[in-house]
Design a protein around this motif. Structure first.
Motif, mmCIF file in Angstrom:
data_model
loop_
_atom_site.group_PDB
_atom_site.id
_atom_site.type_symbol
_atom_site.label_atom_id
_atom_site.label_comp_id
_atom_site.label_asym_id
_atom_site.label_seq_id
_atom_site.Cartn_x
_atom_site.Cartn_y
_atom_site.Cartn_z
ATOM 1 N N PRO A 1 0.830 -1.219 0.000
ATOM 2 C CA PRO A 1 0.000 0.000 0.000
ATOM 3 C C PRO A 1 0.856 1.256 0.000
ATOM 4 N N VAL A 2 0.209 2.384 -0.186
ATOM 5 C CA VAL A 2 0.878 3.684 -0.185
ATOM 6 C C VAL A 2 0.488 4.432 1.078
ATOM 7 N N ALA A 3 1.476 4.928 1.797
ATOM 8 C CA ALA A 3 1.205 5.717 2.991
ATOM 9 C C ALA A 3 0.879 7.153 2.595
ATOM 10 N N THR A 4 -0.128 7.724 3.224
ATOM 11 C CA THR A 4 -0.501 9.114 2.941
ATOM 12 C C THR A 4 -0.152 9.993 4.138
ATOM 13 N N ASN A 5 0.223 11.219 3.841
ATOM 14 C CA ASN A 5 0.636 12.151 4.890
ATOM 15 C C ASN A 5 -0.578 12.679 5.650
ATOM 16 N N GLY A 6 -0.310 13.176 6.830
ATOM 17 C CA GLY A 6 -1.375 13.768 7.614
ATOM 18 C C GLY A 6 -1.121 13.548 9.089
ATOM 19 N N VAL B 1 -7.224 19.161 2.879
ATOM 20 C CA VAL B 1 -7.298 18.388 4.117
ATOM 21 C C VAL B 1 -6.699 17.017 3.835
ATOM 22 N N GLN B 2 -5.696 16.654 4.623
ATOM 23 C CA GLN B 2 -5.047 15.359 4.457
ATOM 24 C C GLN B 2 -5.234 14.527 5.716
ATOM 25 N N VAL B 3 -5.460 13.246 5.515
ATOM 26 C CA VAL B 3 -5.651 12.321 6.633
ATOM 27 C C VAL B 3 -4.579 11.243 6.566
ATOM 28 N N LEU B 4 -3.935 10.999 7.696
ATOM 29 C CA LEU B 4 -2.942 9.931 7.777
ATOM 30 C C LEU B 4 -3.616 8.600 7.483
ATOM 31 N N GLY B 5 -2.992 7.805 6.656
ATOM 32 C CA GLY B 5 -3.583 6.506 6.350
ATOM 33 C C GLY B 5 -2.848 5.811 5.227
ATOM 34 N N GLU B 6 -3.544 4.901 4.592
ATOM 35 C CA GLU B 6 -2.956 4.111 3.520
ATOM 36 C C GLU B 6 -3.949 3.956 2.382
ATOM 37 N N ILE B 7 -3.381 3.776 1.184
ATOM 38 C CA ILE B 7 -4.185 3.489 0.003
ATOM 39 C C ILE B 7 -3.848 2.072 -0.438
ATOM 40 N N ALA B 8 -4.864 1.231 -0.502
ATOM 41 C CA ALA B 8 -4.657 -0.159 -0.914
ATOM 42 C C ALA B 8 -4.197 -0.214 -2.371
ATOM 43 N N PRO B 9 -3.387 -1.208 -2.723
ATOM 44 C CA PRO B 9 -2.885 -1.290 -4.102
ATOM 45 C C PRO B 9 -3.967 -1.258 -5.167
ATOM 46 N N ASP B 10 -5.106 -1.916 -4.894
ATOM 47 C CA ASP B 10 -6.158 -1.928 -5.924
ATOM 48 C C ASP B 10 -6.875 -0.595 -6.061
#
Length: 936
Positions: free
Chosen positions: A562-567, A621-630
């Motif tokens: 997955p991809v980590a997102t900032n926040g 607005v950014q939220v800490l989290g992840e984006i699944a590969p799909d």
């Protein structure tokens, strides 16, 4: 638990990975004296291989061994280095070994020099280590109680091998009978002759272990009542990972060994220390503070915010690691009395205040970096580096950090980016996800007002304001308290410079303690944002601002990562453009309103044009989290859709340029701008000449060359450079001061004799009739391929001015023959033919090829117009000049020639073009006259 600052101190003990630094250790009863003795019986001593000693890497041995038994952890380290050169001698010549005397002992087993096959016992002749108590982190408010044993190895020489063996014990007061050991596992390309990690314990001890999958660690072997785990190092090289992967994918392997069966046991073991420390008497000062807060408000959330503010503001930070302090907290009453404490002490105090007010709360352990990996790790205290408080109000979690700053009711709901927390409770608790939520209040609000009342092709007066909320705002408070004017100027100018070419005339900061908002205000004057595009002056902006999402998962082994997102963060930008008061016909094209999202990011915007004011609002607005590969393909498509949208503020077609305005009107418009430049010059530091340069340029832009020259005189005096001298030379040229112009150019060329300067200087000399001097500079000049067309064009002009027009034409033709597709070479040939009225019979074909190959065809159109003019084809010449001025409205040469043509045709409006040209470049009249071209 250690907070994020003190974690480095702990890791120096827990994660030994460098020469002579081991991990964990020291019993509670021992102390401050170094023990010299043999290694423990359980140690399996490593041997130095002769071949490795002779030709292996410089680090010959790195042997780490751990013994967990009866609540005591003993760490043993055996290190050997070959001293190959003087640099290594400096690095390894002094041994430093650290330990915590309240938790255990340091025992030195061996300090040996191997030289020529013989061993020298450094300690055998009575040499001993010195003991230092050096609080190296005191400037960060760290007092860890560590002692350091140091020894400058006597007699150590290049070519020797130095071997040092020692052990450290730890019997941690806070852990009771529980134990933990952590060891970093180095991977290739680290080079070592022999390295391993061994962990052992009696079979009847309930010990657990875990390491990252990459380590490939086999299960412990049990034999003769002992369990033993061994890892050979270095590990295989770590697989490459995308930088935007969640941190659990990026972490280095660590062996963790401990006696905690699960997170609940760890929570249960640590809890009593913190619950006891948080107990306060009903008549204590801490309880009195709680009652004072309760008297201010009945709202439990407001009470929690006030309690957090009290701990943050009234209790300074100091890590006290003495007497078991690394894990044992200071009592709440003691913390309030002393008004200092570390993250444990502050959390205990905050927990006590909340408890006194009837607010449910817990002290919790967190990891400030890489917290998303916590569920995968073996439960041990060493996984955590910070402590905060979890308050539960109306069923909602609030994460309160006493070591942070500026917590208020507006931001109390912010969730720190720690991922997981371990509450410390009597019954034991499991990990709690720190569930993210969209921030209801901003971290940053930035407002910019640009005033174009003087004209959209003139600089704008700007005011720039940034509001920093929460912990960021607290940084502004420090600046306010320090009152450092020089630092303030630097920071303000740094922020303002993000707006482009600016001259700052004031910087001010303020801090609103009640709202915890730091405000920075900057005012000044900035270059116009309007650009000439497609025949209109416009301001373009991307709807998505700096929004981007370019995660790369092309490699097969990355496709499931997955991809980590900032926040978390919330940023708001407000922009206002004040247009000239008489502004009519401006138009806005783009998104008046926008609301879109991608990759845990929400972007919204509102834009409006009303009268002479344009206003835009942009929020991310950014939220800490992840984006699944799909989910990545759709996230990328969403970003591309956003990036394809552009907002554009468009000026009317009949906009009036500054060079079209009469002198009196232009001076009136320029007056407030010049006043602003004057303020910026006065505000600047004595060695900051930027505002003076900006004003000198502005004077030139509005045709006030005498005043521009005065500023440049000051610049040359204060900050002489080739660039400034060349600039002043051009102003002298515009004023007709030929000798002064050439003198400045000569000085510039003497300072920086580059080929570009030489070519321009030679042309100036040619027009001044100094042909031999011009040829002297040009002959033998070293050139890049890019410079060759300009060199040929200048050489030809000098030759033509000297009277040898045939030679000049031959030079430009040869350059075209050598570079038949080069727009600069073609234009040089075209321009020469028109300028000197030679080779006109086939000139148009050359000119047209130059236009076709140019990225910016305005100069080429001007050149072809000159050829048309020489051939008497005035309408064609005028058409090319119109096209050139459509592309580049301020092209002085095109204005001049068009004015000449119109006057020759009997159209008196040509004088307006002549006047414009001479406002922009007064030297054109004399230069064109040398070629027989003058207004009639």
């Amino acid at each position: 638990m250690n907070d994020k600052t003190s974690v480095r101190v702990m890791r120096k003990t827990l994660l030994a990975g460098s020469a002579f630094a081991a991990a964990l250790s020291s019993p509670a009863m021992a102390g401050e004296e170094i023990i010299y003795g043999a290694a423990p019986d359980w140690v399996e001593e490593a041997t130095l291989d002769a071949d490795v000693v002779k030709s292996g890497p410089a680090q010959l041995l790195a042997d780490w061994q751990y013994r967990l038994e009866d609540g005591v952890v003993t760490s043993y380290a055996d290190m050997a280095f070959r001293i190959d050169n003087p640099q290594t001698l400096m690095q390894q010549g002094t041994i430093s070994l650290g330990w915590l005397p309240d938790k255990g002992d340091l025992t030195v087993h061996r300090v040996q020099i191997l030289r020529g096959g013989e061993g020298i016992d450094v300690l055998g002749n009575g040499t001993e280590f010195d003991i230092l108590r050096r609080e190296q982190g005191l400037e960060q408010r760290l007092l860890d109680g560590q002692l350091t044993a140091t020894l400058a190895v006597p007699g150590l020489q290049v070519g020797d091998i130095l071997r040092v063996t020692h052990s450290v014990t730890i019997d941690d007061q806070a852990l009771g009978d529980e134990m933990q050991a952590l060891q970093f596992l180095p991977a290739k390309p680290w080079q070592v002759g022999f390295s391993r990690v061994i962990a052992s314990w009696p079979q009847d001890e309930e010990v657990f272990w875990r390491a990252e999958e990459h380590a490939g660690v086999a299960a412990p072997v049990t034999k003769d009542g002992e369990s033993r785990l061994e890892i050979t190092l270095p590990l295989a090289e770590m697989p490459e990972m995308p930088n935007d992967a969640p941190s659990r994918y990026l972490r280095n392997p660590v062996l963790r060994v401990g006696t905690y069966a699960d997170w609940q046991e760890l929570s249960r073991t640590m809890a009593p220390h913190f619950s006891k420390a948080a107990q306060v008497a009903a008549d204590s000062p801490v309880a009195e503070q709680a009652r004072a807060i309760m008297a201010k408000t009945k709202d439990p959330l407001e009470r929690a915010a006030l309690a957090t503010q009290l701990v943050q503001d009234e209790v300074s930070y100091l890590l006290n690691g003495l007497d078991g302090g690394n894990y044992l907290p200071q009592d709440a009453e003691e913390t309030w009395e002393k008004r200092y404490g570390d993250c444990k002490a502050k959390s205990v105090l905050l927990h006590a205040l909340l408890s006194q007010m009837g607010i449910t709360s817990q002290t919790v352990l967190v990891q400030t970096r890489g917290g998303d990996a916590i569920p995968e790790l073996l439960p041990v205290p060493g996984n955590f580096d910070h402590m905060i408080v979890r308050a539960i109000i109306d069923g909602q979690d609030y994460w309160l950090d006493g070591t942070s700053a500026a917590t208020r009711i507006a931001n109390i709901g912010w969730v720190p980016p720690f991922h997981y927390a371990l509450p410390l409770t009597t019954d034991g608790a499991g990990l709690v996800p720190m569930t993210q939520r969209e921030q209801s209040s901003p971290n940053l609000v930035m407002s910019v007002v640009s005033d174009y009342s003087a004209g959209i092709d003139l600089p704008a007066l700007f005011s720039f304001e940034m509001e920093f909320y929460g912990p960021q705002g607290a940084g502004i408070r420090q600046l306010v308290d320090q009152g450092d004017e020089d630092q303030l100027k630097k920071i303000g100018k740094s922020f303002a410079s993000q707006q482009g070419s600016v001259a700052v005339r004031s910087v001010a900061i303020d801090y609103d303690d009640e709202r915890a908002v730091g405000v920075m205000k900057v005012s000044g004057i900035a270059a116009s944002e309007f650009e000439w595009k497609d025949g209109r002056l416009v301001v373009d902006s991307e709807v998505g601002g700096d929004a981007s999402f370019d995660a790369n998962r092309a490699k097969p082994e990355w496709r499931n990562i997955p991809v980590a997102t900032n926040g978390p963060s919330r940023r708001r930008i407000l922009a206002e453009l004040i247009l000239p008061h008489e502004a009519k016909g401006f138009a806005f094209e783009g998104e008046e309103t926008l609301e879109t999202s991608f990759a845990n990011t929400v972007v919204s915007a509102n834009n409006s044009l009303s009268g002479n004011r344009f206003a835009g609002e942009y929020e991310v607005v950014q939220v800490l989290g992840e984006i699944a590969p799909d989910e990545l393909p759709e996230a990328k498509r969403a970003v591309r859709r956003l990036a394809s949208k552009t907002n554009r503020l468009i000026a009317p077609e009949d906009v009036t340029w500054r060079w079209e305005v009469d002198r009196k009107t232009l001076d009136r418009r320029a007056e407030p701008l010049l006043a602003a430049y004057g303020e910026a010059i006065a505000y600047a530091d004595k060695d900051d000449f930027g505002p003076l340069q900006e004003r000198a340029a502005f004077y030139g832009d509005i045709g006030r060359f005498e005043e521009s020259l005065a500023d440049l005189d000051t610049l040359v005096e204060k900050d002489t450079s080739a660039w400034v001298l060349q600039w002043r030379s051009g102003v002298h040229q515009a004023l007709g001061n030929t000798e002064a112009s050439l003198a400045d150019f000569q000085r510039a060329y003497d300072i920086d004799p580059n080929s570009g300067l030489a070519i321009t200087f030679a042309e100036r000399l040619g027009y001044a009739g100094k042909y031999e001097e011009a040829f002297e500079i040009l002959d033998g000049l070293p050139l890049t391929e890019e410079e060759e067309p300009f060199y040929a064009g200048t050489y030809a002009i000098v030759a033509g001015l000297s009277g040898d027009t045939a030679r000049g034409l031959e030079i430009t033709k040869e350059e075209v023959a050598d570079k038949p597709q080069n727009a600069s070479a073609l234009n040089g040939d075209c321009w020469y033919r028109g300028l000197f009225a030679v080779g006109l019979e086939d000139a148009l074909e050359v000119c047209t090829r130059a236009i076709e190959r140019a990225s910016n065809s305005a100069p080429m159109l001007d050149s072809r117009a000159m050829v048309y003019y020489r051939k008497g084809m005035l309408e064609e010449a005028k058409a090319d000049l119109d096209s050139a001025l459509t592309l580049t409205p301020g092209l002085a040469a095109s204005h001049y020639l068009r004015g000449v043509i119109l006057l020759e045709q009997g159209d008196k409006s040509g004088q307006e073009d002549i006047d414009i040209a001479l406002r922009l470049a007064p030297q054109l009249e004399a230069e064109y006259a040398q070629h027989g071209i003058s207004p009639k």
